[in-house]
Scaffold this motif. Sequence first.
Motif, PDB file in Angstrom:
ATOM      1  N   GLN A 188      -1.694  -0.427   8.540  1.00 34.36           N
ATOM      2  CA  GLN A 188      -1.834   0.965   8.709  1.00 34.36           C
ATOM      3  C   GLN A 188      -3.252   1.179   8.572  1.00 34.36           C
ATOM      4  O   GLN A 188      -4.137   0.561   7.757  1.00 34.36           O
ATOM      5  CB  GLN A 188      -1.175   1.831   7.750  1.00 34.36           C
ATOM      6  CG  GLN A 188       0.689   1.695   7.943  1.00 34.36           C
ATOM      7  CD  GLN A 188       1.158   2.370   6.775  1.00 34.36           C
ATOM      8  OE1 GLN A 188       0.369   3.307   5.899  1.00 34.36           O
ATOM      9  NE2 GLN A 188       2.382   2.407   7.015  1.00 34.36           N
ATOM     10  N   TRP A 193      -2.320   5.151   5.175  1.00 34.56           N
ATOM     11  CA  TRP A 193      -1.733   4.860   3.974  1.00 34.56           C
ATOM     12  C   TRP A 193      -2.330   5.529   2.848  1.00 34.56           C
ATOM     13  O   TRP A 193      -1.606   5.679   1.881  1.00 34.56           O
ATOM     14  CB  TRP A 193      -1.928   3.296   3.791  1.00 34.56           C
ATOM     15  CG  TRP A 193      -3.216   2.699   3.614  1.00 34.56           C
ATOM     16  CD1 TRP A 193      -4.162   2.121   4.538  1.00 34.56           C
ATOM     17  CD2 TRP A 193      -4.022   2.605   2.494  1.00 34.56           C
ATOM     18  NE1 TRP A 193      -5.325   1.796   3.962  1.00 34.56           N
ATOM     19  CE2 TRP A 193      -5.416   1.922   2.620  1.00 34.56           C
ATOM     20  CE3 TRP A 193      -3.851   3.008   0.927  1.00 34.56           C
ATOM     21  CZ2 TRP A 193      -6.204   1.833   1.553  1.00 34.56           C
ATOM     22  CZ3 TRP A 193      -4.885   2.980   0.237  1.00 34.56           C
ATOM     23  CH2 TRP A 193      -6.220   2.388   0.369  1.00 34.56           C
ATOM     24  N   LYS A 200       4.096   8.578  -2.198  1.00 35.21           N
ATOM     25  CA  LYS A 200       4.561   7.491  -1.983  1.00 35.21           C
ATOM     26  C   LYS A 200       4.286   6.573  -3.005  1.00 35.21           C
ATOM     27  O   LYS A 200       5.540   5.675  -3.056  1.00 35.21           O
ATOM     28  CB  LYS A 200       3.462   6.699  -1.123  1.00 35.21           C
ATOM     29  CG  LYS A 200       3.283   7.369   0.409  1.00 35.21           C
ATOM     30  CD  LYS A 200       2.073   6.824   1.213  1.00 35.21           C
ATOM     31  CE  LYS A 200       2.164   7.428   2.580  1.00 35.21           C
ATOM     32  NZ  LYS A 200       0.980   7.060   3.148  1.00 35.21           N
ATOM     33  N   ILE A 209      -0.701  -2.507  -1.353  1.00 30.03           N
ATOM     34  CA  ILE A 209      -1.560  -2.247  -0.113  1.00 30.03           C
ATOM     35  C   ILE A 209      -2.488  -3.508  -0.239  1.00 30.03           C
ATOM     36  O   ILE A 209      -3.422  -3.658  -1.260  1.00 30.03           O
ATOM     37  CB  ILE A 209      -2.293  -0.904  -0.058  1.00 30.03           C
ATOM     38  CG1 ILE A 209      -1.243   0.229   0.081  1.00 30.03           C
ATOM     39  CG2 ILE A 209      -3.333  -1.148   1.162  1.00 30.03           C
ATOM     40  CD1 ILE A 209      -0.772   0.973  -1.074  1.00 30.03           C
ATOM     41  N   VAL A 220       0.351  -2.532   4.377  1.00 33.46           N
ATOM     42  CA  VAL A 220       1.174  -1.911   3.506  1.00 33.46           C
ATOM     43  C   VAL A 220       2.530  -2.730   3.183  1.00 33.46           C
ATOM     44  O   VAL A 220       3.230  -3.078   4.295  1.00 33.46           O
ATOM     45  CB  VAL A 220       1.378  -0.496   4.020  1.00 33.46           C
ATOM     46  CG1 VAL A 220       2.366   0.412   3.034  1.00 33.46           C
ATOM     47  CG2 VAL A 220       0.088   0.089   4.159  1.00 33.46           C
ATOM     48  N   THR A 222       5.930  -2.083   1.533  1.00 32.00           N
ATOM     49  CA  THR A 222       6.977  -1.346   0.650  1.00 32.00           C
ATOM     50  C   THR A 222       8.180  -1.925   0.129  1.00 32.00           C
ATOM     51  O   THR A 222       8.620  -2.728   1.034  1.00 32.00           O
ATOM     52  CB  THR A 222       7.224  -0.163   1.342  1.00 32.00           C
ATOM     53  OG1 THR A 222       7.571  -0.323   2.602  1.00 32.00           O
ATOM     54  CG2 THR A 222       6.062   0.674   1.710  1.00 32.00           C
TER      55      THR A 222
END
Length: 434
Positions: A188, A193, A200, A209, A220, A222
């Motif tokens: 990203q 981001w 987030k 990250i 990124v 997640t």
Amino acid sequence: MKKEEKGIWVSWNENIQHEYDNLYKITTEKELQKVISESKKIRFFGNKQSSADIIAGVQSLVDIRDYNKIISYNDTEHLITVQSGIRLVDFIESIEAKGWCIPCLPDINTITLGGALATGTHGTSGLILASYVQKLRFVLADGTIKEVTEEDELMHALRLSIGVLGVFSEITFRCKENYTLHIKEEPQKDEVWMYNLKEKVQQYDFLRILWMPHTGKGYVITGDKIPEDTIIEENNGPSYLKYRRDVSKTLYKYTHIFPWFTAIANKTIALLFFNNKKEHKGSLYQATVTKSRGATLELAEWTIGIDLFPQVFKELKKEINKWDNNTFIHIPMDIRFIRKDKTWLSYAYDQDTVTVGCISRNSKTADSYEAFKTIERIFIKYGGRPHWGKRFKAKDKQLDKIYPKWNDFKTLRKELDPTNKFLNGYLKKIFNEK
């Protein structure tokens, strides 16, 4: 107990070396007590993976790697008690076999548990590893044993002590039920981001990250908790991704001579290895922890309160993208998130924090790596805190300003170790001791 006389201790990257008179390999608590009580100066080590000079440099050394047994489990309370020399891989695999976990794991699994706690090792989206300690049994400078539980005020000092208050003997962890993460990875742009980053951090169960300096992007990662039987169409990316370390090593080989080439190398590496979407599932350990790492990296890491991070990041990015200095940073800068705690020397003492890791892939030339100096200057300016097991230059006067409990810790250290038995040359400078 085995004893070696007269030798040279060498760190994993071979860039820190110290002579010693005696090296002890212990397997029992009584041996540990005896060695400590009879030594004038002593330090202890596991797998030597610290980038800071905190382990050796004194007359006597203790190798704790054979002091590595699992002592007991408490199934009702999810407790496990282990000896401090156990490797993280053995510790984690043993609790996963019970259906348990520690909800915040570091990036690698080869370090010893005692060393990990002493230096404040952490992962992301949780507390530092030491925060999950329920009870500590440790050896004082005179060789006596002291036990502390999570209810004791002293635990706030012991959880992260850089090995200067005593030596961890047995450690009891309070574990959680294991869980499965749905991991998604994608590149990203920085503005994407960074947008609503604080939200987030709250949104995802796992957020990390891998920022790519000089490219304007971050990679990124997640994670969301899902039922274990959820079907995920896995995508691990193209097979050539496994060559990233080899390619990186080649591209960065001469960047200590031509720092500007780092920007070109980063763009190339980002295009080849951080330009794909990936998706998979697994436990926190299975899905996110690196299972191997060669001795090729030197590291610095700084933390900052999450509210200050956007300002610090903006200044850092501006500084390293100037072509009139030598601050060019190797890929990636590891950005992680730690929840606030009450541990005195924790990076997250009394504040939710963002951690920013900085690596040099040329370990032999890391002393002249300009990025380490720049990142420290910027983070110190905003009250950032250094990782105890990684590279930094800050000493007593600066540490006093950024750690609110610094002087309390120094007072306690003198009480527990009045002869400075646990200090080497490096630590003497940090604590302003002669």
